[in-house]
Structure formats: C-alpha cells, structure tokens
Design a protein around this motif. Structure first.
Motif, PDB file in Angstrom:
ATOM      1  N   ASP A  34      28.123 -17.706 -63.004  1.00 56.76           N
ATOM      2  CA  ASP A  34      26.693 -17.713 -62.752  1.00 56.76           C
ATOM      3  C   ASP A  34      26.235 -16.276 -62.550  1.00 56.76           C
ATOM      4  O   ASP A  34      26.590 -15.639 -61.569  1.00 56.76           O
ATOM      5  N   ASP A  51      20.007 -15.265 -66.746  1.00 60.04           N
ATOM      6  CA  ASP A  51      18.554 -15.316 -66.788  1.00 60.04           C
ATOM      7  C   ASP A  51      18.068 -14.370 -67.875  1.00 60.04           C
ATOM      8  O   ASP A  51      18.630 -13.307 -68.104  1.00 60.04           O
ATOM      9  N   VAL A  60      22.999 -15.443 -62.425  1.00 59.25           N
ATOM     10  CA  VAL A  60      21.636 -15.487 -61.905  1.00 59.25           C
ATOM     11  C   VAL A  60      21.698 -15.294 -60.394  1.00 59.25           C
ATOM     12  O   VAL A  60      22.354 -16.062 -59.695  1.00 59.25           O
ATOM     13  N   SER A 102      18.126 -18.081 -58.093  1.00 62.24           N
ATOM     14  CA  SER A 102      17.640 -19.219 -58.855  1.00 62.24           C
ATOM     15  C   SER A 102      16.496 -19.896 -58.120  1.00 62.24           C
ATOM     16  O   SER A 102      16.504 -20.008 -56.894  1.00 62.24           O
ATOM     17  N   GLU A 120      16.277 -19.469 -66.969  1.00 59.82           N
ATOM     18  CA  GLU A 120      17.694 -19.594 -66.644  1.00 59.82           C
ATOM     19  C   GLU A 120      18.337 -20.432 -67.742  1.00 59.82           C
ATOM     20  O   GLU A 120      17.922 -21.555 -67.996  1.00 59.82           O
TER      21      GLU A 120
END
Length: 141
Positions: A40, A76, A42, A45, A85
């Motif tokens: 991940d 993102d 990002v 979020s 996203e």
C-alpha cells in the motif's frame, strides 16, 4: 485447468518476477502460505473500510472469473487535482491459452486488472510496465 494448475502458474510467475527484478521473498512466501502479498503506497486514504473493500474486490474477482490473484498494490494517482486510489492486481486467468500473454514480457510488461477504489464497478485490464524498488514490484506505466 484446475486451481492447482493456476496456483503452480502463479508460483512460476512469482519466481520469474523475483529473479528478473531481484525481489524479496515476501510475494512467494505469502502465496505458498495461502495469502496474497500486497503493498500500500497510499499514505492518507479517504476510503472507509478500505481493507474490507480490497478483500471483497479480490475475492469477488477470483470467484467470478475463476482466477487466482497472487499480488497486488495500491497507489494514488493525481489527475488535475483529484486523487484516485488504484488497486493493481496480478493474477492467473482461467484460460490456459491466455497464460503466455499474461506473463512478464521481454519489455517488462504484465497483464493486470485495476480498480479505482472510489468507484470499483468499472475495472480495467491492460498491460503495464513493471520494475522494482527496494525489493518490491512496482508499476512504472
């Protein structure tokens, strides 16, 4: 084609990616233990219950398309001030005759499925270039 054949194909692809890009062993270790390795990228979020949404998307995709997901990552993307996203899923499809084109190409492209998490009802399929950073597979295009 059986689920076992798909799992073996996924292991083949993971090993191919690991060798080509000098990846850490997490992707293979997770998969061999019945899990999907995911990253991940990002930081903040805005999507509620995001982990549940990602799990739901992956499970529904695997069930609906008789596919095996073996890796994913979330990034993102900023388009004209609006941040999206995007879930990028690497998978083995249900048709053995398609496996050759789904695999890593000589141009470092892989066939993946993407979902924009704010509106996951319109996934896209396509070839993307990949590379690695710090032993992890990333999308470069």
């Amino acid at each position: 084609m059986t689920i076992e054949e798909q799992r073996n194909e996924a292991i083949y692809r993971i090993k191919e990616l690991t060798k080509k890009f000098n990846l850490n062993s997490n992707m293979l270790d997770f998969f061999e233990n019945g899990k999907i390795y995911g990253l991940d990228y990002v930081e903040n979020s805005k999507i509620k219950d995001r982990n549940k949404l990602i799990s739901k998307i992956i499970a529904e995709y695997q069930d609906k398309h008789n596919s095996v997901v073996y890796y994913y990552f979330i990034v993102d993307i900023n388009i004209e001030g609006y941040t999206l996203e995007v879930l990028n899923m690497f998978y083995v499809g249900q048709y053995k005759e398609d496996w050759e084109i789904e695999r890593l190409s000589n141009d470092n492209e892989v066939y993946i499925r993407t979902y924009e998490l704010d509106n996951p009802n319109y996934p896209e399929l396509g070839f993307v270039k990949v590379d690695s950073v710090n032993g992890n597979l990333i999308r470069t295009s």
